[in-house]
Design a protein around this motif. Structure first.
Motif, PDB file in Angstrom:
ATOM      1  N   LEU A 229      63.764  31.372  -1.320  1.00 43.30           N
ATOM      2  CA  LEU A 229      63.668  30.857  -0.225  1.00 43.30           C
ATOM      3  C   LEU A 229      61.994  30.821   0.187  1.00 43.30           C
ATOM      4  N   VAL A 230      61.251  32.044  -0.275  1.00 48.43           N
ATOM      5  CA  VAL A 230      59.860  32.132  -0.025  1.00 48.43           C
ATOM      6  C   VAL A 230      59.402  30.972  -0.876  1.00 48.43           C
ATOM      7  N   GLN A 231      59.888  30.842  -2.200  1.00 44.33           N
ATOM      8  CA  GLN A 231      59.235  29.616  -2.890  1.00 44.33           C
ATOM      9  C   GLN A 231      59.364  28.233  -2.270  1.00 44.33           C
ATOM     10  N   ALA A 232      60.583  28.181  -1.624  1.00 44.06           N
ATOM     11  CA  ALA A 232      60.800  26.859  -1.160  1.00 44.06           C
ATOM     12  C   ALA A 232      59.967  26.597   0.048  1.00 44.06           C
ATOM     13  N   VAL A 233      59.578  27.629   0.925  1.00 42.96           N
ATOM     14  CA  VAL A 233      58.627  27.456   2.006  1.00 42.96           C
ATOM     15  C   VAL A 233      57.080  27.170   1.494  1.00 42.96           C
ATOM     16  N   ARG A 234      56.918  27.794   0.530  1.00 44.84           N
ATOM     17  CA  ARG A 234      55.471  27.641  -0.373  1.00 44.84           C
ATOM     18  C   ARG A 234      55.423  26.061  -0.647  1.00 44.84           C
ATOM     19  N   THR A 235      56.596  25.777  -1.378  1.00 42.54           N
ATOM     20  CA  THR A 235      56.641  24.338  -1.969  1.00 42.54           C
ATOM     21  C   THR A 235      56.533  23.536  -1.035  1.00 42.54           C
ATOM     22  N   THR A 236      57.400  23.397  -0.084  1.00 41.37           N
ATOM     23  CA  THR A 236      57.340  22.475   1.077  1.00 41.37           C
ATOM     24  C   THR A 236      56.015  22.179   1.917  1.00 41.37           C
ATOM     25  N   ALA A 237      55.339  23.303   1.989  1.00 44.09           N
ATOM     26  CA  ALA A 237      54.014  23.427   2.536  1.00 44.09           C
ATOM     27  C   ALA A 237      52.929  22.732   1.631  1.00 44.09           C
ATOM     28  N   GLY A 238      52.983  23.237   0.340  1.00 40.94           N
ATOM     29  CA  GLY A 238      51.984  22.864  -0.565  1.00 40.94           C
ATOM     30  C   GLY A 238      51.976  21.446  -0.972  1.00 40.94           C
ATOM     31  N   GLN A 239      53.594  21.025  -0.953  1.00 42.83           N
ATOM     32  CA  GLN A 239      53.574  19.357  -1.248  1.00 42.83           C
ATOM     33  C   GLN A 239      53.118  18.532  -0.252  1.00 42.83           C
ATOM     34  N   THR A 240      53.123  19.213   0.982  1.00 41.98           N
ATOM     35  CA  THR A 240      52.932  18.063   2.098  1.00 41.98           C
ATOM     36  C   THR A 240      51.308  18.238   2.572  1.00 41.98           C
ATOM     37  N   LEU A 241      50.848  19.249   2.125  1.00 44.19           N
ATOM     38  CA  LEU A 241      49.325  19.492   2.631  1.00 44.19           C
ATOM     39  C   LEU A 241      48.422  18.320   2.248  1.00 44.19           C
ATOM     40  N   PRO A 242      48.380  17.644   1.011  1.00 42.15           N
ATOM     41  CA  PRO A 242      47.453  16.663   0.614  1.00 42.15           C
ATOM     42  C   PRO A 242      47.551  15.455   1.304  1.00 42.15           C
TER      43      PRO A 242
ATOM     44  N   VAL B  47      63.499  15.942  -6.572  1.00 38.52           N
ATOM     45  CA  VAL B  47      63.571  15.537  -5.205  1.00 38.52           C
ATOM     46  C   VAL B  47      63.719  16.929  -4.210  1.00 38.52           C
ATOM     47  N   PRO B  48      63.477  16.634  -3.004  1.00 39.86           N
ATOM     48  CA  PRO B  48      63.070  17.908  -2.321  1.00 39.86           C
ATOM     49  C   PRO B  48      64.284  18.465  -1.538  1.00 39.86           C
ATOM     50  N   THR B  49      65.469  18.058  -2.020  1.00 43.01           N
ATOM     51  CA  THR B  49      66.809  18.378  -1.460  1.00 43.01           C
ATOM     52  C   THR B  49      66.842  19.927  -0.853  1.00 43.01           C
ATOM     53  N   ILE B  50      66.756  20.731  -2.000  1.00 43.60           N
ATOM     54  CA  ILE B  50      66.608  22.214  -1.625  1.00 43.60           C
ATOM     55  C   ILE B  50      65.628  22.621  -1.299  1.00 43.60           C
ATOM     56  N   TRP B  51      64.364  22.587  -1.813  1.00 39.18           N
ATOM     57  CA  TRP B  51      63.159  23.084  -1.025  1.00 39.18           C
ATOM     58  C   TRP B  51      63.051  22.751   0.341  1.00 39.18           C
ATOM     59  N   ALA B  52      63.138  21.556   0.953  1.00 36.89           N
ATOM     60  CA  ALA B  52      63.061  21.015   2.088  1.00 36.89           C
ATOM     61  C   ALA B  52      64.127  21.655   3.143  1.00 36.89           C
TER      62      ALA B  52
ATOM     63  N   SER C  58      63.895  24.772  -5.755  1.00 37.33           N
ATOM     64  CA  SER C  58      63.107  25.286  -4.774  1.00 37.33           C
ATOM     65  C   SER C  58      61.538  25.479  -5.127  1.00 37.33           C
ATOM     66  N   SER C  59      61.269  24.809  -6.368  1.00 42.87           N
ATOM     67  CA  SER C  59      59.952  24.751  -6.800  1.00 42.87           C
ATOM     68  C   SER C  59      59.427  23.420  -6.902  1.00 42.87           C
ATOM     69  N   PRO C  60      58.187  23.055  -6.956  1.00 41.93           N
ATOM     70  CA  PRO C  60      57.522  21.861  -6.994  1.00 41.93           C
ATOM     71  C   PRO C  60      57.927  21.191  -8.291  1.00 41.93           C
ATOM     72  N   ALA C  61      58.628  21.609  -9.285  1.00 41.25           N
ATOM     73  CA  ALA C  61      59.356  20.920 -10.388  1.00 41.25           C
ATOM     74  C   ALA C  61      60.490  20.051 -10.036  1.00 41.25           C
ATOM     75  N   ALA C  62      61.078  20.332  -9.029  1.00 37.76           N
ATOM     76  CA  ALA C  62      62.181  19.668  -8.585  1.00 37.76           C
ATOM     77  C   ALA C  62      62.227  18.178  -8.441  1.00 37.76           C
TER      78      ALA C  62
END
Length: 327
Positions: A154-167, A125-130, A119-123
């Motif tokens: 799950l909070v971390q997954a939400v942050r990861t999904t948003a943060g990895q998409t923002l750029p 692929v985004p299978t879990i965090w998305a 659920s972290s950016p270190a994953a």
């Protein structure tokens, strides 16, 4: 700092409330059956997917993540435990009678350690965090420690999904822009049998939820995000526009990361399909049925293919790809 802490607390409250939301008796019954089959190895049953979004469980397949502390304890065998760790997750299918009808469910087996890592950016692929950035319920948790740990993941997954998409977003964007792009990019990392517009459907099923999540999810990003206007009402939050400084270098880096996620994710997706077709009874028929429900493309396996799903899967996958089942 105080504002960021407040946003983090808000995000935790939203996820906590979702995990504790009431679910149907059918969902509870399936969670209990998973526990009966696997005993104390099960720490939690996380319910997610279209049946949760729609509130419908009749005649459909219920989706669960079964959370465990040890793959070996869950599988009671080295081979399946090894495969679960090597190409996660293992997925199993069950049918059970319930109040005069048949319940169908599939459950993916994930360790608590893998849930946190993936659920972290270190994953890779985004299978879990998305997936975990979408609404989830927790009909069973072994104890409050498990419940709190799942919430934090799950909070971390939400942050990861948003943060990895923002750029990838333009300088001004809405909550809808953020989440539909996030889901679209995550689908592209798999050979999805989903119809066009699926990411918009996911966002549209919980517009208010994603409007409430966005600012809290982006709080603390290294590149500050500003929100325009007041947000006192839900209508204002739904239509709010956000601004961030578009860094060309950061955008290029994000695009490269998503490119390599697509390459790795599609390879893993094929391997996962091949493996999972062998982990439950009638697995090949289930996989083909699932593809047909999403794409409208049907193919009938031969008797030999049903007897040897691992050997048959690559050829069937290629045939379906040629027919247009995967996008």
């Amino acid at each position: 700092m105080a504002e960021q802490q407040g946003q983090s607390a808000q995000l935790s409250r939203i996820v906590e409330a979702e995990l504790r939301q009431p679910v149907s008796d059918a969902v509870v019954a399936v969670a209990q059956e998973i526990r009966r089959r696997h005993g104390e190895a099960v720490l939690g049953c996380l319910f997610y997917g279209s049946c949760l979004r729609d509130g419908q469980d009749d005649g459909r397949v219920l989706d669960f993540y079964t959370l465990v502390d040890s793959y070996r304890a869950f599988h009671r065998g080295r081979v399946m435990a090894f495969l679960n760790k090597l190409i996660p997750p293992n997925v199993y299918y069950l049918e059970m009678p319930f109040e005069g009808r048949t319940l169908r469910a599939k459950y993916a087996v994930v360790s608590m350690a893998a849930l946190f890592r993936d659920s972290s950016p270190a994953a890779l692929v985004p299978t879990i965090w998305a997936r975990m950035a979408q609404p989830c319920a927790l009909p069973y948790a072994h104890d409050e420690w498990v419940r709190d740990a799942v919430r934090d993941a799950l909070v971390q997954a939400v942050r990861t999904t948003a943060g990895q998409t923002l750029p990838l977003l333009p300088a001004r964007f809405s909550a809808s822009d953020l989440w539909t792009r996030a889901f679209r990019e995550s689908y592209r990392t798999e050979f999805r049998a989903e119809r066009v517009g699926r990411s918009e459907v996911l966002h549209g099923a919980a517009v208010e939820r994603y409007a409430n999540l966005t600012e809290a999810a982006l709080a603390g990003e290294a590149w500050p995000v500003e929100v325009e206007g007041d947000r006192e009402s839900i209508d204002e939050r739904r239509t709010a526009l956000f601004e961030h400084a578009v860094d060309p270098g950061r955008r290029r880096l994000a695009e490269r990361r998503w490119y390599w996620r697509r390459q790795a994710g599609r390879c893993l997706h094929v391997l996962r399909l091949i493996k999972n077709a062998h982990t439950f009874t009638d697995g090949l028929d289930y996989v083909l049925w699932k593809i047909e429900t999403h794409s409208g493309i049907r193919t009938e396996p031969t008797a030999w293919q049903r007897r040897h799903p691992l050997l048959a899967a690559p050829g069937l996958a290629w045939r379906l790809y040629r027919k247009g089942a995967f996008r």
